[in-house]
Design an enzyme around this catalytic site. Structure first.
Site, PDB file in Angstrom:
ATOM      1  N   GLU A  29     131.901  58.338  50.693  1.00 15.41           N
ATOM      2  CA  GLU A  29     130.561  57.862  51.041  1.00 15.41           C
ATOM      3  C   GLU A  29     130.389  56.394  50.652  1.00 15.41           C
ATOM      4  O   GLU A  29     130.493  56.035  49.473  1.00 15.41           O
ATOM      5  CB  GLU A  29     129.525  58.743  50.354  1.00 15.41           C
ATOM      6  CG  GLU A  29     129.602  60.196  50.827  1.00 15.41           C
ATOM      7  CD  GLU A  29     128.900  61.171  49.898  1.00 15.41           C
ATOM      8  OE1 GLU A  29     128.239  60.708  48.944  1.00 15.41           O
ATOM      9  OE2 GLU A  29     129.028  62.390  50.113  1.00 15.41           O
ATOM     10  N   ALA A  59     128.708  64.444  52.961  1.00 16.94           N
ATOM     11  CA  ALA A  59     129.074  65.860  52.951  1.00 16.94           C
ATOM     12  C   ALA A  59     130.385  66.008  52.192  1.00 16.94           C
ATOM     13  O   ALA A  59     131.464  65.843  52.768  1.00 16.94           O
ATOM     14  CB  ALA A  59     129.205  66.380  54.378  1.00 16.94           C
ATOM     15  N   GLU A  60     130.290  66.312  50.904  1.00 13.90           N
ATOM     16  CA  GLU A  60     131.490  66.401  50.079  1.00 13.90           C
ATOM     17  C   GLU A  60     132.455  67.464  50.571  1.00 13.90           C
ATOM     18  O   GLU A  60     133.685  67.279  50.497  1.00 13.90           O
ATOM     19  CB  GLU A  60     131.098  66.681  48.618  1.00 13.90           C
ATOM     20  CG  GLU A  60     130.547  65.491  47.861  1.00 13.90           C
ATOM     21  CD  GLU A  60     129.113  65.153  48.251  1.00 13.90           C
ATOM     22  OE1 GLU A  60     128.676  64.023  47.967  1.00 13.90           O
ATOM     23  OE2 GLU A  60     128.438  66.029  48.834  1.00 13.90           O
ATOM     24  N   GLN A  82     131.382  60.464  45.179  1.00 11.69           N
ATOM     25  CA  GLN A  82     130.593  59.328  44.707  1.00 11.69           C
ATOM     26  C   GLN A  82     130.208  59.415  43.236  1.00 11.69           C
ATOM     27  O   GLN A  82     130.248  58.419  42.507  1.00 11.69           O
ATOM     28  CB  GLN A  82     129.348  59.184  45.585  1.00 11.69           C
ATOM     29  CG  GLN A  82     128.701  57.838  45.509  1.00 11.69           C
ATOM     30  CD  GLN A  82     127.663  57.679  46.597  1.00 11.69           C
ATOM     31  OE1 GLN A  82     126.621  58.366  46.577  1.00 11.69           O
ATOM     32  NE2 GLN A  82     127.921  56.799  47.543  1.00 11.69           N
ATOM     33  N   PHE A  83     129.833  60.592  42.776  1.00 11.34           N
ATOM     34  CA  PHE A  83     129.613  60.887  41.358  1.00 11.34           C
ATOM     35  C   PHE A  83     130.165  62.280  41.092  1.00 11.34           C
ATOM     36  O   PHE A  83     130.030  63.170  41.928  1.00 11.34           O
ATOM     37  CB  PHE A  83     128.121  60.845  40.995  1.00 11.34           C
ATOM     38  CG  PHE A  83     127.512  59.475  41.033  1.00 11.34           C
ATOM     39  CD1 PHE A  83     127.523  58.664  39.904  1.00 11.34           C
ATOM     40  CD2 PHE A  83     126.944  59.001  42.197  1.00 11.34           C
ATOM     41  CE1 PHE A  83     126.971  57.399  39.944  1.00 11.34           C
ATOM     42  CE2 PHE A  83     126.383  57.736  42.239  1.00 11.34           C
ATOM     43  CZ  PHE A  83     126.397  56.926  41.116  1.00 11.34           C
ATOM     44  N   PHE A  86     128.590  65.670  41.829  1.00  9.12           N
ATOM     45  CA  PHE A  86     128.514  66.189  43.197  1.00  9.12           C
ATOM     46  C   PHE A  86     129.725  67.058  43.546  1.00  9.12           C
ATOM     47  O   PHE A  86     129.894  67.453  44.700  1.00  9.12           O
ATOM     48  CB  PHE A  86     128.440  65.028  44.208  1.00  9.12           C
ATOM     49  CG  PHE A  86     127.310  64.060  43.981  1.00  9.12           C
ATOM     50  CD1 PHE A  86     126.222  64.377  43.176  1.00  9.12           C
ATOM     51  CD2 PHE A  86     127.329  62.813  44.584  1.00  9.12           C
ATOM     52  CE1 PHE A  86     125.185  63.480  42.963  1.00  9.12           C
ATOM     53  CE2 PHE A  86     126.289  61.903  44.386  1.00  9.12           C
ATOM     54  CZ  PHE A  86     125.221  62.238  43.571  1.00  9.12           C
ATOM     55  N   ILE A  87     130.562  67.349  42.570  1.00  5.42           N
ATOM     56  CA  ILE A  87     131.810  68.056  42.833  1.00  5.42           C
ATOM     57  C   ILE A  87     131.587  69.499  43.268  1.00  5.42           C
ATOM     58  O   ILE A  87     132.434  70.109  43.938  1.00  5.42           O
ATOM     59  CB  ILE A  87     132.734  68.016  41.581  1.00  5.42           C
ATOM     60  CG1 ILE A  87     134.195  68.284  41.952  1.00  5.42           C
ATOM     61  CG2 ILE A  87     132.263  69.014  40.523  1.00  5.42           C
ATOM     62  CD1 ILE A  87     134.837  67.156  42.698  1.00  5.42           C
ATOM     63  N   HIS A 129     124.360  62.579  37.885  1.00  4.76           N
ATOM     64  CA  HIS A 129     125.246  61.449  38.152  1.00  4.76           C
ATOM     65  C   HIS A 129     126.180  61.147  36.985  1.00  4.76           C
ATOM     66  O   HIS A 129     127.078  60.316  37.126  1.00  4.76           O
ATOM     67  CB  HIS A 129     124.422  60.189  38.460  1.00  4.76           C
ATOM     68  CG  HIS A 129     123.758  60.218  39.805  1.00  4.76           C
ATOM     69  ND1 HIS A 129     122.788  61.116  40.136  1.00  4.76           N
ATOM     70  CD2 HIS A 129     123.934  59.437  40.903  1.00  4.76           C
ATOM     71  CE1 HIS A 129     122.384  60.903  41.372  1.00  4.76           C
ATOM     72  NE2 HIS A 129     123.071  59.894  41.863  1.00  4.76           N
TER      73      HIS A 129
END
Length: 326
Positions: A29, A59-60, A82-83, A86-87, A129
């Site tokens: 992203e 969209a991870e 990105q962070f 968000f995994i 985050h």
């Protein structure tokens, strides 16, 4: 050697990998024209084009699926989450697919995926985050989890991760990005994966740590040194698999241990390290193993972050507690 920041060393490693191998791709992203949230990939889209450094939708799960598919076509994908908080949206791709595929294909296929992501506190980011979720990855067989603590290692370990034919979770500490500088060798070089490093020699007690807690532990060791206390600091660098040999060597040398992590007590990998020491090296211990971590609570909002995270004074106090044991 030039002095570089942690983030500049990572950018340089990515640049060198793209230059060396046309099958290396970077995507995530905002990683293209914007260079990512922290500008880690700044300039790489301009230099190598949108076919090799490109943006994805927010969209991870799609990012993970794309990485898996690309490996079947001979590419070496570097996907950015990105962070690291968000995994969760891509856990099936990582833990359910990437980690298992070497076994699933009986070692006949390679899955050279690097999952890059920033993590950790001290920079007052919004909720979800800054989470320290390395423990989730370390508990999954089939994944290598790498967490460098300084610029030279960040560059060398990232290049090793990109060369690896197995999936690597490469976690970059947010606070270290621009707060830490160090000498970094020029050109392309690799630092061995799965090998810990003694960053400070000592004789009275060993601090075993990783990632963002390494510089904190070194500062604590320097404070204690002024009081005549000699502390060794072992930087694990790779937290899964653990370098058991290096852990055993430092335990045998000092006989007293503090395991320090930024993650909550029930999270991270401290409990695993303590278990391995207890099973393998208990006869070398002269005191119980000390543990220093954040409290067992949800990661706090920014206003309480510094009170919640382990600090230098906390490390000093824990070391003295273990040294006082008779």
């Amino acid at each position: 050697m030039a002095v570089k920041t942690y983030i500049a060393a990572i950018t340089e490693a990515l640049d060198l990998a793209l230059e060396k191998d046309e099958n290396v791709l970077i995507f995530g992203e905002d990683v293209a024209e914007n260079g990512g949230v922290f500008r880690v990939t700044d300039g790489l889209n301009t230099k190598y084009g949108s076919d090799r450094v490109f943006n994805t939708p927010l969209a991870e799960s799609a990012i993970g699926g794309l990485a898996i598919g690309l490996t079947t076509q001979g590419y070496r994908p570097i996907m950015e989450i990105q962070f690291f908080g968000f995994i969760y949206e891509v856990m099936d791709s990582i833990n359910g697919q990437m980690a298992r595929n070497r076994f699933r294909f009986h070692g006949t296929k390679n899955f050279p995926i690097v999952v890059r992501s920033p993590y950790g506190g001290g920079t007052h980011t919004p909720e979800m985050h800054a989470d320290n979720l390395e423990g989730l990855m370390a508990q999954q067989p089939g994944l290598r989890v790498v967490m460098p603590s300084n610029p030279a290692d960040a560059k060398g370990l990232l290049l090793s991760a990109i060369e690896s034919n197995d999936p690597v979770i490469f976690l970059e500490n947010l606070k270290l990005y621009r707060s830490v500088k160090g000498e970094v060798p020029e050109g392309y070089y690799t630092t061995p994966l799965d090998k810990a490093n003694v960053v400070k020699e000592g004789n009275d007690l060993s601090i075993i740590t990783y990632g963002g807690m390494v510089p904190v532990s070194v500062k604590a060791a320097e404070v204690l040194e002024k009081e005549g206390i000699s502390v060794e600091v072992l930087d694990l660098r790779t937290v899964s698999p653990l370098d058991i040999e290096a852990i055993g060597a430092t335990v045998e040398k000092t006989g007293r241990v503090v395991v320090a992590q930024e993650a909550q007590r029930q999270a991270g990998i401290a409990s695993n390290i303590m278990s391995e020491i207890s099973e393998r090296f208990i006869m070398n211990l002269n005191a119980p193993i000390g543990r220093l971590s954040a409290p067992d609570s949800i990661y706090p909002f920014a206003v309480a972050e510094n009170d919640w995270l382990p600090q230098v004074d906390d490390v000093v106090a824990k070391v003295k507690e273990i040294l006082s044991y008779e």
